[in-house]
Design an enzyme around this catalytic site. Sequence first.
Site, short mmCIF file in Angstrom:
data_model
loop_
_atom_site.label_atom_id
_atom_site.label_comp_id
_atom_site.label_asym_id
_atom_site.label_seq_id
_atom_site.Cartn_x
_atom_site.Cartn_y
_atom_site.Cartn_z
N GLU A 1 6.19 -4.99 2.79
CA GLU A 1 5.82 -4.61 1.42
C GLU A 1 6.17 -5.68 0.38
O GLU A 1 5.37 -5.95 -0.52
CB GLU A 1 6.48 -3.28 1.05
N HIS B 1 6.06 10.94 3.00
CA HIS B 1 4.63 10.77 2.73
C HIS B 1 4.13 11.65 1.60
O HIS B 1 2.94 11.90 1.49
CB HIS B 1 3.81 11.06 4.00
#
Length: 805
Positions: A526, A593
């Site tokens: 990331e 999530h």
Amino acid sequence: MSDTHIKPSEQPIAKLSFDDFKAIVIADYRVAVESRFVSLLGRKEVLTGKAKFGVFGDGKELAQIAMAKVFQLGDWRSGYYRDQTFMFAAGIFTVYQFFSQLYAHPDVEADPSSAGRQMNSHFATRMLTPEGRWVDQTLMKNSASDISTTGGQMPRLLGFGLASKLYRNNPELADLNQFSNGGNEVAFGTVGNASTSEGVFLEAVNAAGVRQIPTVISVWDDGYGISVPNEIQTTKADISEVLKGFQRDENGEGFEIFKVKGWDYPGLCETYEQAAKISREQHIPVLIHVTEMTQPQGHSSSGSHERYKSKERLAWEKEFDCIAKMRAWMIESSIADERELAEIERGVKDYVRTEQRKAWSDYNRALKKDVDEAITLLAAIPDETVQVLFNELKSISEPSLREVYCTVRRVIRLLRNVQSEEKKALLLWYEQKQQVNRERYNSHLFTDTVESPKHVPMVAAEYTEESKTVDGREVLNACFDANFARDPKLVAFGEDVGKIGDVNQGFAGLQAKYGEQRIFDTGIRESAIIGQGMGLAMRGLRPIAEIQYIDYLVYGLTVLTDDLASLSYRTKGGQKAPLIIRTRGHRLEGIWHSGSPMSMILGSMRGIHVCVPRNMTQAAGMYNTLLRSDEPALIVECLNGYRLKERMPVNVGDFTVPLGKAEIVREGRDVTVVSYGSTLRVVQEASVELEKLGISIEIVDPQTLQPFDEEHLCAQSLGKTNKLLVVDEDVPGGASAFILQQILEVQNGYYHLDGQPRTLTAKAHRPPYGSDGDYFSKPSADDVIEAVYALMHEANPKDYPALFS
């Protein structure tokens, strides 16, 4: 791995006359001595109180001079706060500017890197015209603005180098010759040896090797990270040993790795010449491990290295000081004698002292106007206590702005019950100076240029009778398709973005249509994804960097908050990076999530627009706006909205949604409910049953949290309903607290309330997996109904009796 430690006698003789060679070596020595004396004098200026803090590049001089020799126009530096010698040698920064930054001179002419906003040795070149347009990067030597976070300079380095690869390999970019000369540019990165222990370093090195990005990474190795030696920092105490597996193989893939001593002037010059040539011509990454460096003054002005280095180590550092070694080599090689070198050293010291004095004088002169004006105004006030304060201020030989304005504000408080012409004059002056000081110290959180999102014309979405109703993801896909066709500078990348078109199909089929140069996959990294996007954006491309889920922004947070968000501010509008970070969140089930960490985002990303569209059509309009402007943004798409049905606009690639403009999505009379993203649909669902209960709610969607409702639509709604409920999925006291502060304080909505404002948020913990976990952890329609009803009960208990009593 190549070890280029070469004894002076073994150094190949270049095809130069001896006089030419001598002139080059002496010029290099002069720069080295100049930089060393800057370090020594700079530390003294800190210790005498003229400057707040000092960090210097002493001990690293020769390697940086060698790097400067091969650094060409158009090249990029992404370095750190030890690189002053390189900046001097490359002609990018001057001694006067160095001391101006040390004194925090708030003027871009004196300190072009940051206008006094960054501590010294944090360098940057100004890439923008006063209007905020790009300058020609190929005609200058470019340096990204330094940051203090160790290793944090590595992620953006990927983008600087990758841009060269894209400019070389994509013929559609050939016209962008103000950003690249056919991709010939090399990105130079510098990092301290201890910082190679950071995950961002290893992540960036791996990514550079995978993509074969033309970078030259220098590791300045002085054996320590502040007080911690290499043995505790790095396996085998040697980063080039650790990275041997990255060395290029017979197939040519990987890094070319060099190792050279930091005091070996000839070896350094040869190493950097080879490294830059390889990277520039072959477009591959190179790492140079420069060992046996020293740090004569320790880490910074805040400590002493004698506390943690042994006597033997300190003696070795004195013997192997790179300038002392170069000096001895020059005498042994008959390049210069003791008299010549002593004369050079005296001249350099005089020059550095002159530039330091000039910087200090100019800094004080720039502030003297405020000082003199304040003293004149205070002297005119006929009050004994004020005169005491006036005399205290006047007695300070070189008062700081802090001392001036502290005095003025104390006087204003003392005169709170006095009305006089002298007080009026002081107040008027203070108000005028507030504007000046805002520009000095608070301006340019965003670039605010002629290309700002606020200047993008609003174009409404258009529909016809033939407009189809499709999945929301198809609206996004059509939007991206139209923009990629319109703008060859646009690139998109992230995990699963390329081949499968991202996990929710927003880019489905577009890699096949536009090619792997423009839409491509990355590994799971990331910080590298975001840094890569930042570097590409600073080199004139228009990147969309995708982070698969909002929960994983935290793994790239250092790049987002320390680098991207502060770039415009810390350069006072001198650099910009119009990167769009695309992600998704809210409402899906499961701890990692379903995140809505909006308070984390709002608290750490000031300087980045935060867009929270309620559906994919609004998201598409925001992309259209941002891709026509020049400021960074985060767009959080609703994770459970990709398959919800929406009508396809006929102008899907052209309509725009303005940032900072809220929208009333349902008019009502009783309660104002402010929500965004996925919870807004929950509120809409609740409104139907509330209507059956005789309650009419007005629903306001702010659409963006940064900026927030600039037309104060929320307060206007409160003027009608007098009751407020804020609904979101962040933790209690998170983004809802920010929204309340904006409505009640900034918009003065407090004056419209006839009861306590309420918030309805998710629970303090993350949501468990499963629909039941979602129901009991995040706001449901039932929760909204009961929260609104409670507000009505509080105002009118007769008509709305308590539900649970």
